[in-house]
Write a protein that holds these residues in place. Structure first.
Motif, PDB file in Angstrom:
ATOM      1  N   CYS A  96      37.354  47.049  30.011  1.00 18.09           N
ATOM      2  CA  CYS A  96      36.116  47.304  29.270  1.00 18.09           C
ATOM      3  C   CYS A  96      34.891  47.351  30.201  1.00 18.09           C
ATOM      4  O   CYS A  96      34.593  46.384  30.885  1.00 18.09           O
ATOM      5  CB  CYS A  96      35.919  46.228  28.211  1.00 18.09           C
ATOM      6  N   PHE A 155      31.836  47.236  29.375  1.00 17.75           N
ATOM      7  CA  PHE A 155      30.692  46.465  28.856  1.00 17.75           C
ATOM      8  C   PHE A 155      30.858  44.962  29.095  1.00 17.75           C
ATOM      9  O   PHE A 155      29.993  44.176  28.719  1.00 17.75           O
ATOM     10  CB  PHE A 155      30.505  46.700  27.346  1.00 17.75           C
ATOM     11  N   CYS A 156      31.992  44.573  29.692  1.00 17.91           N
ATOM     12  CA  CYS A 156      32.254  43.145  29.867  1.00 17.91           C
ATOM     13  C   CYS A 156      31.591  42.593  31.132  1.00 17.91           C
ATOM     14  O   CYS A 156      31.300  43.332  32.078  1.00 17.91           O
ATOM     15  CB  CYS A 156      33.759  42.887  29.903  1.00 17.91           C
ATOM     16  N   HIS A 173      33.260  40.336  24.065  1.00 20.16           N
ATOM     17  CA  HIS A 173      34.072  41.542  23.894  1.00 20.16           C
ATOM     18  C   HIS A 173      34.627  41.588  22.466  1.00 20.16           C
ATOM     19  O   HIS A 173      34.860  42.651  21.902  1.00 20.16           O
ATOM     20  CB  HIS A 173      35.214  41.530  24.907  1.00 20.16           C
ATOM     21  N   HIS A 232      34.033  46.940  22.534  1.00 23.42           N
ATOM     22  CA  HIS A 232      33.017  45.890  22.776  1.00 23.42           C
ATOM     23  C   HIS A 232      31.787  46.112  21.865  1.00 23.42           C
ATOM     24  O   HIS A 232      31.132  47.152  21.959  1.00 23.42           O
ATOM     25  CB  HIS A 232      32.619  45.951  24.255  1.00 23.42           C
TER      26      HIS A 232
HETATM   27 ZN   LIG Z   1      34.161  44.213  26.709  1.00 18.20          ZN
END
Ligand SMILES: [Zn+2]
Length: 332
Positions: A64, A66-67, A116, A168
């Motif tokens: 991911c 966005f993590c 997440h 996410h």
């Molecule tokens: Zn994430």
């Protein structure tokens, strides 16, 4: 104001029994935009979530962008003329440029790079306030740098059936010189119609959820999506005009609704806060929020030929029943 509805009756011969069966379908007309919607008898079109979202979260987390640990490297920055830092942070929330632009200025903001997995029942007022605040700051920054872009909206695709391409949880901002179709339709509504609609809903009480101070919340009379709710914020017309108190009030109302959605078995939703240009006389900033089908293999999409191609809502959750389930939270 009359909230207009027409009753239709369908007839069929039931298989097996050979009996004549009649079904009533109610066609309702939205008092603001005139679009129509069909309220169907309850037929289980929106089953509760039985999908193991947490397991799916664990599976998707390692890649991911966005993590935490990846978000700084893998997400695009805002142009320097919009924000010198390239990102806007409030509390745990972080806003960055959308890799896939939908408008002159498109943003994505995560509730937290650490979150997440964020089921609806666990979205707190703090998380929503901070995330909304990044979007408000983005709208203000864009309008200062690019005065042509006066149409702002704050939106959510939460979980996959809602249109989100990344698991996410995040919000999305659009600030543009061009309104969307719905922004244009709402901005064209004469100001007195908003007042008359809210008066009619307050008087009837059947769909009125409450007033959290400066924001009024109702279940839509003619929903275009399941369990659809609306909010109206008088005195401002753009997300760029939301002050900290109003952001907190908005987050409070949204958290009450998302908690109720979770209890009703829903885990995916869409939200839009439809801005008109700042200081548009008589236009109350307004918001629409609705559930989407739950994630599972071979699920039934809530968006059919009716919604997509006829622009006609068709739901089997009566707005009055949605208001009964959610309204109590607003009355505390
Ligand atoms: Zn994430």
């Amino acid at each position: 104001m009359e909230l207009r509805r027409e009753l239709l009756t369908a007839e069929m011969i039931e298989p097996g029994t050979g009996q004549l069966v009649r079904t009533t379908i109610e066609v309702r007309f939205d008092p603001l935009t005139g679009h129509s919607s069909r309220i169907l008898p309850e037929r289980g079109l929106m089953p509760a979530s039985d999908f193991d979202l947490e397991a799916f979260a664990r599976e998707s987390q390692p890649r991911c962008p966005f993590c935490l640990g990846r978000v700084d490297r893998l997400t695009p920055k805002l142009a320097a003329r919009i924000h010198p830092d390239g990102r806007i942070a409030r509390g745990d929330a972080v806003l960055f440029a959308n890799l896939h632009a939908y408008s002159s200025h498109s943003s994505v903001s995560v509730y937290s790079p650490r979150l997440h997995y964020l089921p609806l029942g666990e979205i707190t007022q703090r998380l929503l306030t901070d995330n909304l605040a990044t979007q408000v700051a983005f709208a203000k920054a864009v309008m200062a740098a690019d005065p042509q872009s006066r149409w702002a909206s704050i939106n959510a695709n939460h979980m996959l059936p809602s249109g989100s391409s990344l698991f996410h949880p995040h919000l999305q901002g659009i600030v543009d010189s061009q309104p969307t179709t719905m922004q244009r339709m709402l901005a064209d509504v004469p100001p007195q119609r908003f007042d008359a609609y809210l008066d009619a809903e307050r008087r009837s009480g059947e769909r009125y959820l409450g007033d959290t101070g400066r924001i009024q919340w109702i279940a839509s009379f003619a929903p275009i999506a399941p369990a659809e709710l609306r909010a109206f914020i008088g005195g401002i017309s753009s997300p760029a005009e939301l002050d900290d108190d109003l952001i907190g009030e908005l987050a409070h109302g949204l958290v009450l609704i998302l908690g109720a959605y979770a209890e009703m078995g829903f885990q995916s939703f869409n939200c839009a806060i439809y801005g008109a240009p700042p200081a548009t006389e008589g236009y109350p900033l307004n918001l629409r929020l609705a559930c989407r089908s739950n994630l599972k293999p071979f699920y039934r999409s809530d968006s059919t030929f009716l919604e997509r191609l006829h622009w006609e809502g068709a739901v089997d959750l009566a707005p009055e029943s949605v208001a009964r389930q959610i309204g109590e939270r607003f009355r505390g």
